[in-house]
Design an enzyme around this catalytic site. Sequence first.
Site, PDB file in Angstrom:
ATOM      1  N   LEU A  66     -23.479 -44.257 -38.479  1.00 11.45           N
ATOM      2  CA  LEU A  66     -22.572 -43.495 -37.647  1.00 11.45           C
ATOM      3  C   LEU A  66     -21.457 -43.115 -38.529  1.00 11.45           C
ATOM      4  O   LEU A  66     -21.074 -43.499 -39.596  1.00 11.45           O
ATOM      5  CB  LEU A  66     -21.881 -44.362 -36.578  1.00 11.45           C
ATOM      6  CG  LEU A  66     -22.823 -44.845 -35.630  1.00 11.45           C
ATOM      7  CD1 LEU A  66     -22.357 -46.061 -34.547  1.00 11.45           C
ATOM      8  CD2 LEU A  66     -23.731 -43.946 -34.797  1.00 11.45           C
ATOM      9  N   PRO A  67     -20.717 -42.232 -38.434  1.00  7.13           N
ATOM     10  CA  PRO A  67     -19.558 -41.385 -39.042  1.00  7.13           C
ATOM     11  C   PRO A  67     -18.432 -42.273 -39.400  1.00  7.13           C
ATOM     12  O   PRO A  67     -18.059 -42.344 -40.735  1.00  7.13           O
ATOM     13  CB  PRO A  67     -19.001 -40.448 -38.049  1.00  7.13           C
ATOM     14  CG  PRO A  67     -20.160 -39.946 -37.194  1.00  7.13           C
ATOM     15  CD  PRO A  67     -20.753 -41.206 -36.837  1.00  7.13           C
ATOM     16  N   THR A  97     -20.245 -46.200 -43.438  1.00  2.00           N
ATOM     17  CA  THR A  97     -19.330 -46.521 -44.305  1.00  2.00           C
ATOM     18  C   THR A  97     -17.997 -46.842 -43.377  1.00  2.00           C
ATOM     19  O   THR A  97     -17.406 -45.758 -42.855  1.00  2.00           O
ATOM     20  CB  THR A  97     -18.914 -45.582 -45.364  1.00  2.00           C
ATOM     21  OG1 THR A  97     -20.122 -45.515 -46.387  1.00  2.00           O
ATOM     22  CG2 THR A  97     -17.791 -45.808 -46.184  1.00  2.00           C
ATOM     23  N   LYS A 172     -18.149 -51.130 -51.607  1.00  3.25           N
ATOM     24  CA  LYS A 172     -18.291 -49.401 -51.606  1.00  3.25           C
ATOM     25  C   LYS A 172     -17.165 -48.452 -51.703  1.00  3.25           C
ATOM     26  O   LYS A 172     -17.022 -47.679 -52.448  1.00  3.25           O
ATOM     27  CB  LYS A 172     -19.107 -49.350 -50.102  1.00  3.25           C
ATOM     28  CG  LYS A 172     -19.046 -47.955 -49.628  1.00  3.25           C
ATOM     29  CD  LYS A 172     -20.140 -46.860 -50.262  1.00  3.25           C
ATOM     30  CE  LYS A 172     -19.626 -45.616 -49.557  1.00  3.25           C
ATOM     31  NZ  LYS A 172     -20.938 -44.683 -49.921  1.00  3.25           N
ATOM     32  N   LYS A 247     -12.449 -39.294 -46.862  1.00  2.71           N
ATOM     33  CA  LYS A 247     -12.490 -40.377 -45.702  1.00  2.71           C
ATOM     34  C   LYS A 247     -12.488 -41.890 -46.561  1.00  2.71           C
ATOM     35  O   LYS A 247     -11.891 -42.663 -46.332  1.00  2.71           O
ATOM     36  CB  LYS A 247     -13.945 -40.171 -45.117  1.00  2.71           C
ATOM     37  CG  LYS A 247     -14.251 -41.280 -44.155  1.00  2.71           C
ATOM     38  CD  LYS A 247     -15.452 -41.402 -43.803  1.00  2.71           C
ATOM     39  CE  LYS A 247     -16.121 -42.680 -43.208  1.00  2.71           C
ATOM     40  NZ  LYS A 247     -17.523 -42.690 -43.170  1.00  2.71           N
TER      41      LYS A 247
HETATM   42  P1  NAD Z   1     -23.270 -37.505 -39.668  1.00  4.77           P
HETATM   43  O1  NAD Z   1     -22.099 -36.947 -39.021  1.00  4.77           O
HETATM   44  O2  NAD Z   1     -24.416 -36.286 -40.311  1.00  4.77           O
HETATM   45  O3  NAD Z   1     -24.531 -38.431 -38.940  1.00  4.77           O
HETATM   46  C1  NAD Z   1     -23.718 -39.173 -37.932  1.00  4.77           C
HETATM   47  C2  NAD Z   1     -24.634 -39.195 -36.588  1.00  4.77           C
HETATM   48  O4  NAD Z   1     -24.095 -40.102 -35.727  1.00  4.77           O
HETATM   49  C3  NAD Z   1     -24.525 -37.835 -35.998  1.00  4.77           C
HETATM   50  O5  NAD Z   1     -25.725 -37.310 -35.898  1.00  4.77           O
HETATM   51  C4  NAD Z   1     -23.755 -38.108 -34.510  1.00  4.77           C
HETATM   52  O6  NAD Z   1     -24.387 -37.421 -33.632  1.00  4.77           O
HETATM   53  C5  NAD Z   1     -24.128 -39.475 -34.444  1.00  4.77           C
HETATM   54  N1  NAD Z   1     -23.411 -40.316 -33.588  1.00  4.77           N
HETATM   55  C6  NAD Z   1     -21.890 -40.445 -33.632  1.00  4.77           C
HETATM   56  N2  NAD Z   1     -21.560 -41.301 -32.494  1.00  4.77           N
HETATM   57  C7  NAD Z   1     -22.647 -41.812 -32.099  1.00  4.77           C
HETATM   58  C8  NAD Z   1     -22.894 -42.713 -30.949  1.00  4.77           C
HETATM   59  N3  NAD Z   1     -22.043 -43.248 -30.159  1.00  4.77           N
HETATM   60  N4  NAD Z   1     -24.228 -42.850 -30.434  1.00  4.77           N
HETATM   61  C9  NAD Z   1     -25.171 -42.264 -30.975  1.00  4.77           C
HETATM   62  N5  NAD Z   1     -25.066 -41.544 -32.122  1.00  4.77           N
HETATM   63  C10 NAD Z   1     -23.724 -41.116 -32.528  1.00  4.77           C
HETATM   64  O7  NAD Z   1     -23.052 -38.517 -41.197  1.00  4.77           O
HETATM   65  P2  NAD Z   1     -23.989 -39.148 -42.269  1.00  4.77           P
HETATM   66  O8  NAD Z   1     -23.508 -37.945 -43.444  1.00  4.77           O
HETATM   67  O9  NAD Z   1     -25.363 -39.309 -41.884  1.00  4.77           O
HETATM   68  O10 NAD Z   1     -23.096 -40.335 -42.608  1.00  4.77           O
HETATM   69  C11 NAD Z   1     -23.252 -41.472 -41.806  1.00  4.77           C
HETATM   70  C12 NAD Z   1     -22.480 -42.748 -42.655  1.00  4.77           C
HETATM   71  O11 NAD Z   1     -22.891 -42.679 -43.997  1.00  4.77           O
HETATM   72  C13 NAD Z   1     -21.022 -42.067 -42.779  1.00  4.77           C
HETATM   73  O12 NAD Z   1     -20.335 -43.489 -42.445  1.00  4.77           O
HETATM   74  C14 NAD Z   1     -20.872 -41.749 -44.295  1.00  4.77           C
HETATM   75  O13 NAD Z   1     -19.561 -41.935 -44.857  1.00  4.77           O
HETATM   76  C15 NAD Z   1     -22.068 -42.702 -44.826  1.00  4.77           C
HETATM   77  N6  NAD Z   1     -22.454 -42.020 -46.143  1.00  4.77           N
HETATM   78  C16 NAD Z   1     -22.726 -40.747 -46.135  1.00  4.77           C
HETATM   79  C17 NAD Z   1     -23.271 -40.115 -47.269  1.00  4.77           C
HETATM   80  C18 NAD Z   1     -23.432 -38.709 -47.339  1.00  4.77           C
HETATM   81  O14 NAD Z   1     -23.915 -38.287 -48.348  1.00  4.77           O
HETATM   82  N7  NAD Z   1     -23.691 -37.932 -46.189  1.00  4.77           N
HETATM   83  C19 NAD Z   1     -23.571 -40.918 -48.348  1.00  4.77           C
HETATM   84  C20 NAD Z   1     -23.160 -42.427 -48.215  1.00  4.77           C
HETATM   85  C21 NAD Z   1     -22.700 -42.850 -47.061  1.00  4.77           C
END
Ligand code: NAD
Length: 297
Positions: A66-67, A97, A172, A247
């Site tokens: 999740l975000p 994260t 992390k 973030k």
């Molecule tokens: P994203 O916003 O693309 O995906 C998050 C998903 O969670 C969305 O599809 C959203 O609709 C869903 N969501 C939110 N609340 C929800 C709920 N209550 N029930 C069901 N679904 C829900 O984000 P991302 O890029 O996939 O990142 C996810 C995590 O990974 C974050 O914490 C981010 O910091 C971490 N991260 C991201 C990256 C990157 O490069 N994108 C790299 C390392 C870590």
Amino acid sequence: MSSTIAFIGLGHMGGPMAQNLIKAGHTLRVFDLVPAALKAATDAGATAVDSAAQAVVGADVVITMLPASRHVEGLYLGENGLLTAITKGTLVLECSTIAPESARKVSVAAAQQGIRMIDAPVSGGTGGAVAGTLTFIVGGTDDDLAAAMPYLQVMGKNIFHAGAAGAGQVAKICNNMLLGIQMAGTAEALALGVANGLDPKTLSDIIAKSSGRNWATELYNPWPGVMAQAPASHDYEGGFGVDLMLKDLGLAAEASMQARATTPLGELARNLYALHSTQGNGKLDFSSILKLYHQPH
Ligand code: NAD
């Protein structure tokens, strides 16, 4: 061994991670708030359900991606939180994260319900999620990590045990704070050299073989045209967004205050990326921080 896995949060990272678990032969029950994300997962062979609570019914393992902290706490905790729907003894891999404090809070609440939970944030970006080569940085017990290993190994290549619950998030955050500082420092050094008449490629080659070298100078140079494959050479598209770096630097600042640590460079970097984001660059790759130091003519 094939398991039934509830996967919640199918965004940029969760989507491809879920697909790799399907390819490995697991049965996936998935939920996301965004219909398009659900469709991509069902096209890949997952079963979509109408709520997170439905997804966990009969699941051996629960994975969330999740975000941010508020989404994770909002999902798991409270009177109708997901922890009340998950069967005792189920293994939960929380891969978002988030603040170490939030990870510990959710982990303690899970333990009170007899649910096994690890925090397993990742490094490696969307490319690593697609390729199944993520680095997992885990907080939790030895036993729970051992039980999670077969699933983590499908989605990732390097798996580290940082310590007890929340430790994965701490490690992390430390890594990403250093990355943010190093990228800003690399951009600053290159801009200084160019302002004094140096060629950015020549200077980059020199630093890459000298004591200032780092991940940015080796693999991810922020100057456009120096490295063909780096986001800098593609208008800073793709890669790791400025707002995601912001973030993580915010989480580092919070963790720093919690522990009464001093992180002056992390704070300065957070301010630089915040300024850069307010100038309309939030969605660009974080190496675009170079624009604060150098405007192409
Ligand atoms: P994203 O916003 O693309 O995906 C998050 C998903 O969670 C969305 O599809 C959203 O609709 C869903 N969501 C939110 N609340 C929800 C709920 N209550 N029930 C069901 N679904 C829900 O984000 P991302 O890029 O996939 O990142 C996810 C995590 O990974 C974050 O914490 C981010 O910091 C971490 N991260 C991201 C990256 C990157 O490069 N994108 C790299 C390392 C870590």
